[in-house]
Design a protein around this motif. Sequence first.
Motif, PDB file in Angstrom:
ATOM      1  N   ILE A 180       4.026   1.502  -0.950  1.00 58.50           N
ATOM      2  CA  ILE A 180       4.721   1.633  -2.237  1.00 58.50           C
ATOM      3  C   ILE A 180       3.804   2.250  -3.278  1.00 58.50           C
ATOM      4  CG2 ILE A 180       5.706   0.323  -4.160  1.00 58.50           C
ATOM      5  CD1 ILE A 180       6.746  -1.673  -2.051  1.00 58.50           C
ATOM      6  N   GLY A 181       2.560   1.768  -3.293  1.00 58.68           N
ATOM      7  CA  GLY A 181       1.585   2.293  -4.244  1.00 58.68           C
ATOM      8  C   GLY A 181       1.347   3.776  -4.033  1.00 58.68           C
ATOM      9  N   LEU A 182       1.205   4.163  -2.766  1.00 63.50           N
ATOM     10  CA  LEU A 182       0.967   5.574  -2.450  1.00 63.50           C
ATOM     11  C   LEU A 182       2.116   6.442  -2.950  1.00 63.50           C
ATOM     12  CD1 LEU A 182      -0.497   5.491   1.172  1.00 63.50           C
ATOM     13  CD2 LEU A 182      -1.591   6.413  -0.852  1.00 63.50           C
ATOM     14  N   GLY A 202       2.080   6.712  -6.667  1.00 67.65           N
ATOM     15  CA  GLY A 202       1.013   7.607  -7.123  1.00 67.65           C
ATOM     16  C   GLY A 202       1.371   9.061  -6.921  1.00 67.65           C
ATOM     17  N   PHE A 203       2.085   9.347  -5.844  1.00 72.03           N
ATOM     18  CA  PHE A 203       2.424  10.739  -5.565  1.00 72.03           C
ATOM     19  C   PHE A 203       3.490  11.271  -6.504  1.00 72.03           C
ATOM     20  CE2 PHE A 203       0.264  10.777  -1.438  1.00 72.03           C
ATOM     21  CZ  PHE A 203      -0.321  12.013  -1.563  1.00 72.03           C
ATOM     22  N   VAL A 210       4.205  10.099  -9.594  1.00 71.68           N
ATOM     23  CA  VAL A 210       3.974   9.937 -11.031  1.00 71.68           C
ATOM     24  C   VAL A 210       3.445  11.265 -11.574  1.00 71.68           C
ATOM     25  CG1 VAL A 210       2.168   8.993 -12.489  1.00 71.68           C
ATOM     26  CG2 VAL A 210       3.722   7.469 -11.294  1.00 71.68           C
ATOM     27  N   PRO A 211       3.921  11.712 -12.746  1.00 71.96           N
ATOM     28  CA  PRO A 211       3.545  13.048 -13.222  1.00 71.96           C
ATOM     29  C   PRO A 211       2.129  13.159 -13.774  1.00 71.96           C
ATOM     30  CG  PRO A 211       4.987  11.989 -14.792  1.00 71.96           C
ATOM     31  CD  PRO A 211       4.927  11.085 -13.610  1.00 71.96           C
ATOM     32  N   TRP A 212       1.421  12.051 -13.966  1.00 71.76           N
ATOM     33  CA  TRP A 212       0.082  12.157 -14.560  1.00 71.76           C
ATOM     34  C   TRP A 212      -0.919  12.637 -13.537  1.00 71.76           C
ATOM     35  CZ3 TRP A 212       0.627   6.283 -14.886  1.00 71.76           C
ATOM     36  CH2 TRP A 212       1.738   5.942 -15.680  1.00 71.76           C
ATOM     37  N   SER A 213      -2.019  13.200 -14.048  1.00 72.57           N
ATOM     38  CA  SER A 213      -3.172  13.395 -13.169  1.00 72.57           C
ATOM     39  C   SER A 213      -4.418  13.100 -13.986  1.00 72.57           C
ATOM     40  CB  SER A 213      -3.209  14.813 -12.612  1.00 72.57           C
ATOM     41  OG  SER A 213      -3.470  15.711 -13.644  1.00 72.57           O
ATOM     42  N   LEU A 257       0.836  -1.201   0.000  1.00 70.85           N
ATOM     43  CA  LEU A 257       0.000   0.000   0.000  1.00 70.85           C
ATOM     44  C   LEU A 257       0.873   1.255   0.000  1.00 70.85           C
ATOM     45  CD1 LEU A 257      -3.016   0.711   0.160  1.00 70.85           C
ATOM     46  CD2 LEU A 257      -2.723   1.009   2.600  1.00 70.85           C
TER      47      LEU A 257
END
Lengths: 230, 110
Positions: free
Chosen positions: B10-12, B15-16, B18-21, B8
């Motif tokens: 690692i995923g968070l 997600g933080f 990564v440049p996409w939104s 969890l």
Amino acid sequence: MQIKRGRLSMVCVCVVLGFLLALQFRSTRDFNANLPYQRTEELAARLQQMEKENEVLRQSLDELKEASGVEKYSKFSEDMKMISGQTAVEGQGIIITIEDSKQGSSSTNDPNLYLVHDEDLLKVINELRAAGAEAIAINGQRLTAMSEIRCAGPTLSVNNVRTAPPFEIRAIGNSKDLVAAINMRGGVADALKVWGIVIDVQQIEKLYIPAYKSSNQFKYAAPTEKQEGE
Amino acid sequence: MVYSFLGLIIGLLLGFFVPWSIPKAYSSLFSVALLASLDSVFGGIRAAMDGIFDDRAFISGLVSNALLAAFLVYVGGNLGIDLYYVALLAFGLRIFRNLGRIRQYLLKRQ
């Protein structure tokens, strides 16, 4: 084996879930930060700041002009400055005050008819010029050859400065002629009074009209010796 | 359990950084899909505590729930029916029910 595989899938799902959670969290935060009204506020604040800076610069320009004293005071340049609105002028003239209608607009009529518009002021100005006005200012903004008068939302923009009603138009010239031109039967004043727009004309013996406050800069036009048709 | 938490986190972090939104238009679809997967995870935990955890059922349930929820919201948006709130309510209720079961299980174990 069963437990291990279950655990692995659980871990994978948790990674994906965390990823999605963070992405959603970040996106929501970004949306909130980018609301359009915040942009508008920012722009308005910047505009105000720029206007202040502009004012300061204009003052320093005036001071420098005075200090340098290079300008020749010949009759010609004095006339030119008066025509272009670079100097404040004084003389007999009239003050016209125009205000929005006090009548409540009825529901059947267009409320726009009861407000003062750029066209109304343009008509008045045109009438004044026809009657030989030598200098005109609207709410302290001297009209020059390049001045504009146009509606800017609920206000009016003259020389790119916004003013709100009541509009005070000062004009120097033969005050009797000017009054007659405005109050002409079937003229501008009559047309405006139909809608209840308050128009008041006052003759003044010694009327002051301020100078044009910005500086003229010619970006495109340059003087030439060519004659027409060459 | 520890590995899951690690995953969890690692995923968070991923997600933080990564440049996409997510584009605003798809925000509601995405949030419903997210809720559906949350629901599946809690369901999975409960199933594990009941001793009937099956990873194939878990994964397929998660994926199909998330996709179906997003699809329903999309269709609802085009039909003028706000299925978004229906999905929120349904998944929310299920999450709370599963949470209740997990809590009871934990209390009983002590």
